[in-house]
Design an enzyme around this catalytic site. Structure first.
Site, PDB file in Angstrom:
ATOM      1  N   ALA A   1       0.862  -1.179   0.000  1.00 13.23           N
ATOM      2  CA  ALA A   1       0.000   0.000   0.000  1.00 13.23           C
ATOM      3  C   ALA A   1       0.899   1.229   0.000  1.00 13.23           C
ATOM      4  O   ALA A   1       2.049   1.169   0.456  1.00 13.23           O
ATOM      5  CB  ALA A   1      -0.889  -0.024   1.236  1.00 13.23           C
TER       6      ALA A   1
ATOM      7  N   GLU B   1       4.075  -5.170   7.242  1.00 16.02           N
ATOM      8  CA  GLU B   1       3.319  -4.092   7.904  1.00 16.02           C
ATOM      9  C   GLU B   1       3.733  -3.902   9.359  1.00 16.02           C
ATOM     10  O   GLU B   1       3.651  -2.795   9.896  1.00 16.02           O
ATOM     11  CB  GLU B   1       1.815  -4.376   7.831  1.00 16.02           C
ATOM     12  CG  GLU B   1       1.210  -4.284   6.445  1.00 16.02           C
ATOM     13  CD  GLU B   1       1.257  -5.591   5.666  1.00 16.02           C
ATOM     14  OE1 GLU B   1       2.008  -6.519   6.051  1.00 16.02           O
ATOM     15  OE2 GLU B   1       0.528  -5.683   4.657  1.00 16.02           O
TER      16      GLU B   1
ATOM     17  N   GLY C   1       0.552  -4.964   0.853  1.00 16.72           N
ATOM     18  CA  GLY C   1      -0.587  -4.977  -0.057  1.00 16.72           C
ATOM     19  C   GLY C   1      -0.255  -5.629  -1.396  1.00 16.72           C
ATOM     20  O   GLY C   1      -1.150  -6.151  -2.072  1.00 16.72           O
TER      21      GLY C   1
ATOM     22  N   GLU D   1      -0.755  -9.192  -0.822  1.00 17.94           N
ATOM     23  CA  GLU D   1      -2.206  -9.390  -0.661  1.00 17.94           C
ATOM     24  C   GLU D   1      -2.926  -9.312  -2.008  1.00 17.94           C
ATOM     25  O   GLU D   1      -3.868 -10.063  -2.260  1.00 17.94           O
ATOM     26  CB  GLU D   1      -2.754  -8.348   0.320  1.00 17.94           C
ATOM     27  CG  GLU D   1      -2.223  -8.578   1.726  1.00 17.94           C
ATOM     28  CD  GLU D   1      -2.548  -7.432   2.670  1.00 17.94           C
ATOM     29  OE1 GLU D   1      -2.083  -6.298   2.398  1.00 17.94           O
ATOM     30  OE2 GLU D   1      -3.237  -7.649   3.662  1.00 17.94           O
TER      31      GLU D   1
HETATM   32  N1  CAA Z   1       4.602   3.193  -0.484  1.00 16.06           N
HETATM   33  C1  CAA Z   1       5.021   4.362  -1.018  1.00 16.06           C
HETATM   34  N2  CAA Z   1       6.190   4.505  -1.664  1.00 16.06           N
HETATM   35  C2  CAA Z   1       6.966   3.404  -1.774  1.00 16.06           C
HETATM   36  C3  CAA Z   1       6.602   2.164  -1.249  1.00 16.06           C
HETATM   37  C4  CAA Z   1       5.340   2.071  -0.581  1.00 16.06           C
HETATM   38  N3  CAA Z   1       4.870   0.916  -0.076  1.00 16.06           N
HETATM   39  N4  CAA Z   1       7.569   1.263  -1.499  1.00 16.06           N
HETATM   40  C5  CAA Z   1       8.526   1.934  -2.161  1.00 16.06           C
HETATM   41  N5  CAA Z   1       8.166   3.224  -2.339  1.00 16.06           N
HETATM   42  C6  CAA Z   1       8.916   4.297  -2.995  1.00 16.06           C
HETATM   43  C7  CAA Z   1      10.061   4.779  -2.133  1.00 16.06           C
HETATM   44  O1  CAA Z   1       9.611   5.701  -1.182  1.00 16.06           O
HETATM   45  C8  CAA Z   1      10.964   5.381  -3.179  1.00 16.06           C
HETATM   46  O2  CAA Z   1      10.465   6.641  -3.538  1.00 16.06           O
HETATM   47  P1  CAA Z   1      11.457   7.943  -3.550  1.00 16.06           P
HETATM   48  O3  CAA Z   1      12.426   7.626  -4.669  1.00 16.06           O
HETATM   49  O4  CAA Z   1      10.532   9.068  -3.848  1.00 16.06           O
HETATM   50  O5  CAA Z   1      12.108   7.984  -2.217  1.00 16.06           O
HETATM   51  C9  CAA Z   1      10.770   4.463  -4.381  1.00 16.06           C
HETATM   52  O6  CAA Z   1       9.525   3.782  -4.168  1.00 16.06           O
HETATM   53  C10 CAA Z   1      11.844   3.409  -4.508  1.00 16.06           C
HETATM   54  O7  CAA Z   1      11.926   2.716  -3.279  1.00 16.06           O
HETATM   55  P2  CAA Z   1      13.298   2.460  -2.502  1.00 16.06           P
HETATM   56  O8  CAA Z   1      14.257   3.565  -2.777  1.00 16.06           O
HETATM   57  O9  CAA Z   1      12.955   2.158  -1.078  1.00 16.06           O
HETATM   58  O10 CAA Z   1      13.792   1.143  -3.273  1.00 16.06           O
HETATM   59  P3  CAA Z   1      14.747  -0.007  -2.705  1.00 16.06           P
HETATM   60  O11 CAA Z   1      15.089  -0.845  -3.881  1.00 16.06           O
HETATM   61  O12 CAA Z   1      15.868   0.581  -1.919  1.00 16.06           O
HETATM   62  O13 CAA Z   1      13.852  -0.845  -1.672  1.00 16.06           O
HETATM   63  C11 CAA Z   1      11.851  -1.985  -0.955  1.00 16.06           C
HETATM   64  C12 CAA Z   1      12.756  -1.590  -2.148  1.00 16.06           C
HETATM   65  C13 CAA Z   1      12.579  -2.991  -0.044  1.00 16.06           C
HETATM   66  C14 CAA Z   1      10.614  -2.676  -1.537  1.00 16.06           C
HETATM   67  C15 CAA Z   1      11.472  -0.742  -0.133  1.00 16.06           C
HETATM   68  O14 CAA Z   1      10.990   0.249  -1.034  1.00 16.06           O
HETATM   69  C16 CAA Z   1      10.416  -0.953   0.898  1.00 16.06           C
HETATM   70  O15 CAA Z   1      10.692  -1.497   1.958  1.00 16.06           O
HETATM   71  N6  CAA Z   1       9.152  -0.539   0.614  1.00 16.06           N
HETATM   72  C17 CAA Z   1       8.069  -0.610   1.553  1.00 16.06           C
HETATM   73  C18 CAA Z   1       7.580  -2.046   1.704  1.00 16.06           C
HETATM   74  C19 CAA Z   1       6.452  -2.089   2.705  1.00 16.06           C
HETATM   75  O16 CAA Z   1       6.597  -1.787   3.883  1.00 16.06           O
HETATM   76  N7  CAA Z   1       5.244  -2.491   2.235  1.00 16.06           N
HETATM   77  C20 CAA Z   1       4.063  -2.583   3.083  1.00 16.06           C
HETATM   78  C21 CAA Z   1       3.294  -1.317   2.980  1.00 16.06           C
HETATM   79  S1  CAA Z   1       1.981  -1.240   4.161  1.00 16.06           S
HETATM   80  C22 CAA Z   1       0.739  -2.148   3.492  1.00 16.06           C
HETATM   81  O17 CAA Z   1       0.861  -2.688   2.418  1.00 16.06           O
HETATM   82  C23 CAA Z   1      -0.514  -2.210   4.341  1.00 16.06           C
HETATM   83  C24 CAA Z   1      -1.472  -3.258   3.919  1.00 16.06           C
HETATM   84  O18 CAA Z   1      -1.727  -4.251   4.539  1.00 16.06           O
HETATM   85  C25 CAA Z   1      -2.222  -3.140   2.746  1.00 16.06           C
END
Ligand code: CAA
Length: 258
Positions: A66, A132, A109, A112
């Site tokens: 998400a 999460e 998400g 999911e």
């Molecule tokens: N939401 C918003 N933006 C996101 C994102 C997310 N879930 N995942 C990645 N991005 C964005 C980053 O902020 C970044 O943007 P900027 O360049 O503007 O900073 C861009 O995508 C690239 O990401 P990274 O620089 O972090 O890329 P990476 O290769 O270093 O890492 C990753 C990749 C490990 C997937 C890392 O991006 C990450 O940990 N993302 C979040 C994963 C996460 O926590 N997902 C769960 C979300 S909560 C949820 O989903 C609730 C639910 O139950 C529905």
């Protein structure tokens, strides 16, 4: 044709393809993307010319979850009054089979969403997880339920409580994905599987999907009863007559989807 901004929608014969397309955010699922994916899937579902749907992302990310930036400022009353994530439930009501072709990250998400599909074909580089817990929340699009049904309690607890990522081979061993293929072939293999499904009688495909899904929300006795009833009902279709006649005549069936 509807104009989409966060997805690309295409058709190949009787297969509809939905590609998540927010590359700068690793296909993070914001509200617009949710509405577009659900809208496109429903439009395919309403189209008798479409017999299967492929849902995919990019090589680096199916979807990284998400959209945390969109979500971060929301309050309890915001998420309750918006029924936040509620539209995703509509995807589980789509009758046309959906195959997720997952390469790269399928986190939160994203995992999911892949599990909302009917089956998952993963590239070797796929990474599944429910991180999460690292954000102070829990899965909110069915992850705690669908992951547990897919991989069992021990592994679901492990993934949901630690937030760790699972590689494609572990996901296959655990029963989350149906096949693991070389990363660059995942989309092609998913499209081939979708084309195979789309070549069958659409009515039997709908009822086959319904029957398998019954296994998740009913008892064995009730599920078998439901299956038998669905099975009997197919003998009212022209496609049953055609399918069996074609076998006896040693020719390919020509299904009319009725
Ligand atoms: N939401 C918003 N933006 C996101 C994102 C997310 N879930 N995942 C990645 N991005 C964005 C980053 O902020 C970044 O943007 P900027 O360049 O503007 O900073 C861009 O995508 C690239 O990401 P990274 O620089 O972090 O890329 P990476 O290769 O270093 O890492 C990753 C990749 C490990 C997937 C890392 O991006 C990450 O940990 N993302 C979040 C994963 C996460 O926590 N997902 C769960 C979300 S909560 C949820 O989903 C609730 C639910 O139950 C529905």
């Amino acid at each position: 044709m509807t104009a989409y901004e966060t997805i690309i929608v295409d058709t190949e014969g009787r297969v509809g393809v939905i590609t998540l397309n927010r590359p700068k955010a690793l296909n993070a699922l914001n509200t617009q993307l949710m509405n577009e994916v659900v809208g496109a899937a429903k439009a395919f579902d309403a189209d008798p010319g479409i017999g299967a749907i492929v849902l995919t992302g990019s090589e680096k990310a199916f979807a990284a979850g998400a959209d945390i930036k969109e979500m971060s400022s929301k309050t309890y009353s915001d998420v309750v009054s918006e029924a936040f994530f509620g539209a995703w439930d509509d995807l589980s009501r789509v009758r046309t089979p959906i195959i997720a072709a997952v390469t790269g990250y399928a986190l939160g998400g994203g995992c999911e969403l892949a599990m909302l599909a009917d089956t998952i074909i993963a590239g070797e580089n796929a990474r599944f997880g429910q991180p999460e817990i690292n954000l102070g929340v829990i899965p909110g699009i069915g992850g705690s339920q669908r992951l547990t049904r897919a991989v069992g309690k021990a592994k679901a607890m492990d993934l949901v409580l630690t937030g760790r990522q699972m590689k494609a081979d572990e996901a296959e061993r655990a029963g989350l994905v149906s096949r693991v293929v070389p990363t660059e072939e995942a989309l092609t293999v998913a499209k081939e599987a979708a084309a195979t499904i789309a070549s069958k009688s659409l009515i039997s495909v709908y009822l086959a999907k319904e029957a398998v899904n019954r296994a998740f929300d009913t008892t064995l006795t009730e599920g078998v009863r439901a299956e038998r009833s669905l099975f009997y009902s197919l003998f009212a279709t022209e496609d049953q007559t055609e399918g069996m006649a074609a076998f006896v005549d040693k020719r390919e069936p020509e299904f009319k989807h009725r």
